[in-house]
Design a protein around this motif. Sequence first.
Motif, PDB file in Angstrom:
ATOM      1  N   SER A  82       6.898 -47.762  -7.413  1.00  0.00           N
ATOM      2  CA  SER A  82       5.504 -47.362  -7.585  1.00  0.00           C
ATOM      3  C   SER A  82       5.298 -46.470  -8.806  1.00  0.00           C
ATOM      4  CB  SER A  82       4.998 -46.658  -6.319  1.00  0.00           C
ATOM      5  OG  SER A  82       5.749 -45.484  -6.069  1.00  0.00           O
ATOM      6  N   HIS A  83       6.354 -46.172  -9.537  1.00  0.00           N
ATOM      7  CA  HIS A  83       6.249 -45.399 -10.788  1.00  0.00           C
ATOM      8  C   HIS A  83       5.363 -46.187 -11.756  1.00  0.00           C
ATOM      9  CE1 HIS A  83       7.405 -43.322 -14.468  1.00  0.00           C
ATOM     10  NE2 HIS A  83       7.982 -42.397 -13.718  1.00  0.00           N
ATOM     11  N   PRO A  84       4.450 -45.515 -12.489  1.00  0.00           N
ATOM     12  CA  PRO A  84       3.555 -46.252 -13.388  1.00  0.00           C
ATOM     13  C   PRO A  84       4.266 -46.976 -14.533  1.00  0.00           C
ATOM     14  CG  PRO A  84       3.180 -43.882 -13.563  1.00  0.00           C
ATOM     15  CD  PRO A  84       4.131 -44.096 -12.446  1.00  0.00           C
ATOM     16  N   ASP A  85       5.430 -46.470 -14.972  1.00  0.00           N
ATOM     17  CA  ASP A  85       6.180 -47.129 -16.047  1.00  0.00           C
ATOM     18  C   ASP A  85       7.669 -47.147 -15.678  1.00  0.00           C
ATOM     19  OD1 ASP A  85       6.986 -48.320 -18.378  1.00  0.00           O
ATOM     20  OD2 ASP A  85       6.256 -46.736 -19.709  1.00  0.00           O
ATOM     21  N   PRO A  86       8.052 -47.978 -14.722  1.00  0.00           N
ATOM     22  CA  PRO A  86       9.445 -47.955 -14.267  1.00  0.00           C
ATOM     23  C   PRO A  86      10.458 -48.352 -15.337  1.00  0.00           C
ATOM     24  CG  PRO A  86       8.279 -49.803 -13.282  1.00  0.00           C
ATOM     25  CD  PRO A  86       7.264 -48.975 -14.005  1.00  0.00           C
ATOM     26  N   LYS A  87      10.081 -49.252 -16.246  1.00  0.00           N
ATOM     27  CA  LYS A  87      11.027 -49.660 -17.295  1.00  0.00           C
ATOM     28  C   LYS A  87      11.382 -48.491 -18.205  1.00  0.00           C
ATOM     29  CE  LYS A  87       9.809 -54.521 -17.385  1.00  0.00           C
ATOM     30  NZ  LYS A  87       9.268 -55.625 -18.153  1.00  0.00           N
ATOM     31  N   ALA A  88      10.382 -47.734 -18.630  1.00  0.00           N
ATOM     32  CA  ALA A  88      10.641 -46.587 -19.510  1.00  0.00           C
ATOM     33  C   ALA A  88      11.413 -45.496 -18.776  1.00  0.00           C
ATOM     34  CB  ALA A  88       9.325 -46.033 -20.048  1.00  0.00           C
ATOM     35  N   ALA A  89      11.066 -45.247 -17.523  1.00  0.00           N
ATOM     36  CA  ALA A  89      11.764 -44.214 -16.748  1.00  0.00           C
ATOM     37  C   ALA A  89      13.229 -44.592 -16.538  1.00  0.00           C
ATOM     38  CB  ALA A  89      11.064 -43.999 -15.418  1.00  0.00           C
ATOM     39  N   CYS A  90      13.491 -45.852 -16.201  1.00  0.00           N
ATOM     40  CA  CYS A  90      14.874 -46.297 -16.014  1.00  0.00           C
ATOM     41  C   CYS A  90      15.653 -46.260 -17.329  1.00  0.00           C
ATOM     42  CB  CYS A  90      14.903 -47.695 -15.409  1.00  0.00           C
ATOM     43  SG  CYS A  90      14.374 -47.736 -13.686  1.00  0.00           S
ATOM     44  N   ALA A  91      15.001 -46.640 -18.412  1.00  0.00           N
ATOM     45  CA  ALA A  91      15.659 -46.592 -19.725  1.00  0.00           C
ATOM     46  C   ALA A  91      16.033 -45.156 -20.085  1.00  0.00           C
ATOM     47  CB  ALA A  91      14.755 -47.197 -20.789  1.00  0.00           C
ATOM     48  N   GLN A  92      15.134 -44.216 -19.815  1.00  0.00           N
ATOM     49  CA  GLN A  92      15.430 -42.815 -20.112  1.00  0.00           C
ATOM     50  C   GLN A  92      16.595 -42.314 -19.250  1.00  0.00           C
ATOM     51  OE1 GLN A  92      12.262 -39.987 -19.435  1.00  0.00           O
ATOM     52  NE2 GLN A  92      13.345 -38.373 -20.530  1.00  0.00           N
ATOM     53  N   LEU A  93      16.607 -42.666 -17.973  1.00  0.00           N
ATOM     54  CA  LEU A  93      17.701 -42.240 -17.100  1.00  0.00           C
ATOM     55  C   LEU A  93      19.023 -42.884 -17.497  1.00  0.00           C
ATOM     56  CD1 LEU A  93      15.951 -42.135 -13.620  1.00  0.00           C
ATOM     57  CD2 LEU A  93      16.950 -40.220 -14.875  1.00  0.00           C
ATOM     58  N   ARG A  94      18.983 -44.154 -17.891  1.00  0.00           N
ATOM     59  CA  ARG A  94      20.223 -44.804 -18.348  1.00  0.00           C
ATOM     60  C   ARG A  94      20.758 -44.143 -19.613  1.00  0.00           C
ATOM     61  NH1 ARG A  94      17.377 -49.821 -17.187  1.00  0.00           N
ATOM     62  NH2 ARG A  94      18.028 -50.500 -15.130  1.00  0.00           N
ATOM     63  N   SER A  95      19.862 -43.718 -20.505  1.00  0.00           N
ATOM     64  CA  SER A  95      20.299 -43.109 -21.767  1.00  0.00           C
ATOM     65  C   SER A  95      21.011 -41.773 -21.553  1.00  0.00           C
ATOM     66  CB  SER A  95      19.116 -42.936 -22.725  1.00  0.00           C
ATOM     67  OG  SER A  95      18.267 -41.893 -22.269  1.00  0.00           O
ATOM     68  N   VAL A  96      20.755 -41.121 -20.425  1.00  0.00           N
ATOM     69  CA  VAL A  96      21.418 -39.844 -20.123  1.00  0.00           C
ATOM     70  C   VAL A  96      22.379 -39.992 -18.937  1.00  0.00           C
ATOM     71  CG1 VAL A  96      19.584 -38.417 -21.106  1.00  0.00           C
ATOM     72  CG2 VAL A  96      19.498 -39.017 -18.683  1.00  0.00           C
ATOM     73  N   SER A  97      22.733 -41.210 -18.608  1.00  0.00           N
ATOM     74  CA  SER A  97      23.654 -41.530 -17.508  1.00  0.00           C
ATOM     75  C   SER A  97      23.202 -40.931 -16.181  1.00  0.00           C
ATOM     76  CB  SER A  97      25.070 -41.054 -17.847  1.00  0.00           C
ATOM     77  OG  SER A  97      25.532 -41.676 -19.014  1.00  0.00           O
ATOM     78  N   GLY A  98      21.906 -40.902 -15.954  1.00  0.00           N
ATOM     79  CA  GLY A  98      21.364 -40.418 -14.691  1.00  0.00           C
ATOM     80  C   GLY A  98      21.382 -38.911 -14.523  1.00  0.00           C
ATOM     81  N   ASP A  99      21.611 -38.164 -15.609  1.00  0.00           N
ATOM     82  CA  ASP A  99      21.647 -36.696 -15.543  1.00  0.00           C
ATOM     83  C   ASP A  99      20.228 -36.152 -15.663  1.00  0.00           C
ATOM     84  OD1 ASP A  99      22.201 -34.019 -15.610  1.00  0.00           O
ATOM     85  OD2 ASP A  99      23.461 -34.101 -17.410  1.00  0.00           O
ATOM     86  N   PHE A 100      19.643 -35.768 -14.533  1.00  0.00           N
ATOM     87  CA  PHE A 100      18.262 -35.287 -14.528  1.00  0.00           C
ATOM     88  C   PHE A 100      18.111 -33.970 -15.291  1.00  0.00           C
ATOM     89  CE2 PHE A 100      18.078 -38.361 -11.161  1.00  0.00           C
ATOM     90  CZ  PHE A 100      16.813 -38.906 -11.312  1.00  0.00           C
ATOM     91  N   ALA A 101      19.172 -33.182 -15.382  1.00  0.00           N
ATOM     92  CA  ALA A 101      19.113 -31.933 -16.146  1.00  0.00           C
ATOM     93  C   ALA A 101      18.826 -32.230 -17.621  1.00  0.00           C
ATOM     94  CB  ALA A 101      20.408 -31.144 -16.001  1.00  0.00           C
ATOM     95  N   GLU A 102      19.402 -33.295 -18.137  1.00  0.00           N
ATOM     96  CA  GLU A 102      19.129 -33.660 -19.536  1.00  0.00           C
ATOM     97  C   GLU A 102      17.693 -34.132 -19.722  1.00  0.00           C
ATOM     98  OE1 GLU A 102      21.897 -35.879 -21.890  1.00  0.00           O
ATOM     99  OE2 GLU A 102      23.560 -35.291 -20.595  1.00  0.00           O
ATOM    100  N   VAL A 103      17.102 -34.669 -18.681  1.00  0.00           N
ATOM    101  CA  VAL A 103      15.709 -35.117 -18.759  1.00  0.00           C
ATOM    102  C   VAL A 103      14.775 -33.915 -18.760  1.00  0.00           C
ATOM    103  CG1 VAL A 103      13.883 -36.354 -17.528  1.00  0.00           C
ATOM    104  CG2 VAL A 103      16.168 -37.346 -17.685  1.00  0.00           C
ATOM    105  N   THR A 104      14.978 -32.989 -17.829  1.00  0.00           N
ATOM    106  CA  THR A 104      14.051 -31.866 -17.672  1.00  0.00           C
ATOM    107  C   THR A 104      14.278 -30.746 -18.687  1.00  0.00           C
ATOM    108  OG1 THR A 104      15.494 -30.884 -16.000  1.00  0.00           O
ATOM    109  CG2 THR A 104      13.670 -32.261 -15.227  1.00  0.00           C
ATOM    110  N   GLU A 105      15.479 -30.639 -19.206  1.00  0.00           N
ATOM    111  CA  GLU A 105      15.773 -29.570 -20.156  1.00  0.00           C
ATOM    112  C   GLU A 105      15.859 -30.088 -21.586  1.00  0.00           C
ATOM    113  OE1 GLU A 105      19.293 -27.733 -18.561  1.00  0.00           O
ATOM    114  OE2 GLU A 105      18.350 -27.504 -16.603  1.00  0.00           O
ATOM    115  N   ALA A 106      15.214 -31.203 -21.846  1.00  0.00           N
ATOM    116  CA  ALA A 106      15.227 -31.810 -23.178  1.00  0.00           C
ATOM    117  C   ALA A 106      14.501 -30.912 -24.172  1.00  0.00           C
ATOM    118  CB  ALA A 106      14.564 -33.184 -23.125  1.00  0.00           C
ATOM    119  N   GLU A 107      14.777 -31.156 -25.432  1.00  0.00           N
ATOM    120  CA  GLU A 107      14.116 -30.405 -26.507  1.00  0.00           C
ATOM    121  C   GLU A 107      12.605 -30.570 -26.437  1.00  0.00           C
ATOM    122  OE1 GLU A 107      15.512 -28.478 -29.007  1.00  0.00           O
ATOM    123  OE2 GLU A 107      17.387 -28.688 -27.896  1.00  0.00           O
ATOM    124  N   THR A 108      11.900 -29.519 -26.754  1.00  0.00           N
ATOM    125  CA  THR A 108      10.439 -29.597 -26.778  1.00  0.00           C
ATOM    126  C   THR A 108       9.979 -30.131 -28.120  1.00  0.00           C
ATOM    127  OG1 THR A 108      10.239 -27.333 -27.555  1.00  0.00           O
ATOM    128  CG2 THR A 108      10.247 -27.672 -25.163  1.00  0.00           C
TER     129      THR A 108
END
Length: 155
Positions: A82-108
């Motif tokens: 039900s995510h509005p853009d599942p392809k982009a979200a999955c691509a972002q998670l794959r790029s960081v090997s599923g490390d949510f810390a890298e997603v939330t603490e990314a550079e501003t």
Amino acid sequence: MRYITGGIALGAALVFGALATTAPATAAPTAPATTTPAQSARTTGLYAPTALVLTVGQGESRATATVQRAVTLSCAPSASGSHPDPKAACAQLRSVSGDFAEVTEAETTGRVCTKEWAPIVVTADGVWQGSRVSYTYTFANSCAMTDGKGSVFEF
């Protein structure tokens, strides 16, 4: 006397013959079923399971936050949920090997955000590529949450 003995023998043969044909039939032993790799792949799957529930809520911690929005995200074998853009979200998670810390603490991006304290809590619970995930992060406010963090928590 011969006739009596012959009659008894004939009667016994008929009785034993009848018993032999009425005995319950048993199935012959069968060889164990074997599966081909293609059949095994269909039952176990080629991909490790990935199914997540993502939430965004107002509050200072997971325990006290009021969930405002929640979505599902599945990345294997294809992006869905039900995510509005599942392809982009999955691509972002794959790029960081599923490390949510890298997603939330990314550079501003350098966008100017106010310094107000209106905490936003994001959570991710479920399974990422076969491993259990339970992640929580608290942003200072909604501006800090969306500043260059990608698409995983944009819903």
